[in-house]
Design a protein around this motif. Structure first.
Motif, PDB file in Angstrom:
ATOM      1  N   SER A 117       8.671   5.426  -8.139  1.00 11.35           N
ATOM      2  CA  SER A 117       8.651   4.643  -6.565  1.00 11.35           C
ATOM      3  C   SER A 117       8.221   5.649  -6.029  1.00 11.35           C
ATOM      4  O   SER A 117       6.831   5.967  -5.774  1.00 11.35           O
ATOM      5  CB  SER A 117      10.185   6.368  -7.019  1.00 11.35           C
ATOM      6  N   GLN A 118       8.265   4.357  -4.505  1.00  7.63           N
ATOM      7  CA  GLN A 118       7.039   4.407  -4.009  1.00  7.63           C
ATOM      8  C   GLN A 118       6.881   6.622  -3.022  1.00  7.63           C
ATOM      9  O   GLN A 118       8.131   6.692  -2.650  1.00  7.63           O
ATOM     10  CB  GLN A 118       7.799   4.349  -2.442  1.00  7.63           C
ATOM     11  N   SER A 150       5.476   7.954   0.446  1.00  8.18           N
ATOM     12  CA  SER A 150       4.818   7.469   1.688  1.00  8.18           C
ATOM     13  C   SER A 150       3.804   8.470   2.189  1.00  8.18           C
ATOM     14  O   SER A 150       3.736   7.930   2.805  1.00  8.18           O
ATOM     15  CB  SER A 150       6.181   8.048   2.299  1.00  8.18           C
ATOM     16  N   THR A 153       1.894   6.600  -5.586  1.00  8.25           N
ATOM     17  CA  THR A 153       3.474   5.983  -5.939  1.00  8.25           C
ATOM     18  C   THR A 153       3.604   7.037  -7.413  1.00  8.25           C
ATOM     19  O   THR A 153       3.022   7.974  -8.292  1.00  8.25           O
ATOM     20  CB  THR A 153       3.477   4.515  -7.315  1.00  8.25           C
ATOM     21  N   LEU A 196       4.443  -1.279  -7.252  1.00  7.37           N
ATOM     22  CA  LEU A 196       3.515   0.248  -6.738  1.00  7.37           C
ATOM     23  C   LEU A 196       2.297   0.495  -8.068  1.00  7.37           C
ATOM     24  O   LEU A 196       2.051   1.190  -7.791  1.00  7.37           O
ATOM     25  CB  LEU A 196       5.283   0.577  -7.172  1.00  7.37           C
TER      26      LEU A 196
END
Length: 167
Positions: free
Chosen positions: A42-43, A45, A51, A11
Motif C-alpha cells: 500500500s502507498q 504518504s 511503500t 509502488l
C-alpha cells in the motif's frame, strides 16, 4: 493479492528485486487473516518515499520499504514511545531477514494446532534463531523437526506452546 493485480506496480521499485521476487513467489500466497500479520502492498504518504508491505493484524503498525533502496522502516515503535503513528524508523537489518521472519511466523500461525504441544518424540533443531522482524530487537526464533514437519516458534516476549505441523 497476486503481483499482476496490484493497482500500481510502481509502488515497488525494480531495485527492490528481493521484494518483487517475494511478491511473485510467496507473498501473494500468504492468505490474509485477521488474526495474523499480513502481506499488503500500500502507498505510504511519508516524504521518505516508502511503500508499506506488511501490516500488523490489528492495523497498529506497518513495515515499509524505501522505493529507491532496500532500506526498510517500521512505525511499530509508536506503540511504546511518544512518537506519532506516521513516524517511521529505519530498521538496521535487511529486507531478507524481515521477510524470512515474517514468512516463518505466518506459516507457524497458519498451521499450529490449538491443543498440540511439544512432546518428547520431536527432535526440534534450530532453524532461524534470534532474528529480527518489525523492530531492531532480536525477537524471533524457530525450531524445526524434519521428520514430523513440526515448527516451534519462540518470541523473546512470548514462548508459544503450540506446535505447527506443516502439511
Amino acid at each position: 493479492m497476486p503481483f499482476i493485480r496490484l493497482e500500481n506496480e510502481k509502488l515497488i521499485s525494480e531495485s527492490n528485486s528481493i521484494l518483487i521476487n517475494y511478491v511473485k513467489n510467496f507473498g501473494a500466497l500468504v492468505e490474509k487473516n485477521n488474526n495474523q500479520d499480513h502481506f499488503e502492498i500500500s502507498q505510504n504518504s511519508t516524504e521518505l518515499e516508502l511503500t508499506n508491505f506488511i501490516a500488523e493484524n490489528s492495523g497498529n503498525w506497518n513495515i515499509a520499504v524505501n522505493r529507491k533502496s532496500d532500506n526498510i522502516y517500521s512505525n511499530e515503535h509508536w506503540l511504546y514511545t511518544e512518537s506519532d503513528f506516521t513516524d517511521y524508523k529505519k530498521l538496521n537489518f535487511g529486507i531478507e531477514e524481515c521477510l524470512i521472519s515474517f514468512s516463518l511466523q505466518e506459516v507457524y500461525f497458519e498451521y499450529c494446532g490449538n491443543n498440540v504441544k511439544a512432546n518428547s518424540e520431536l527432535n526440534l533443531k534450530p532453524l532461524w534463531i534470534d532474528k529480527r522482524y518489525c523492530s531492531n530487537e532480536r525477537t524471533h526464533s524457530f525450531y524445526y523437526d524434519s521428520e514430523y514437519k513440526a515448527l516451534k516458534f519462540n518470541h523473546s516476549d512470548n514462548n508459544f506452546e503450540r506446535i505447527a505441523f506443516i502439511k
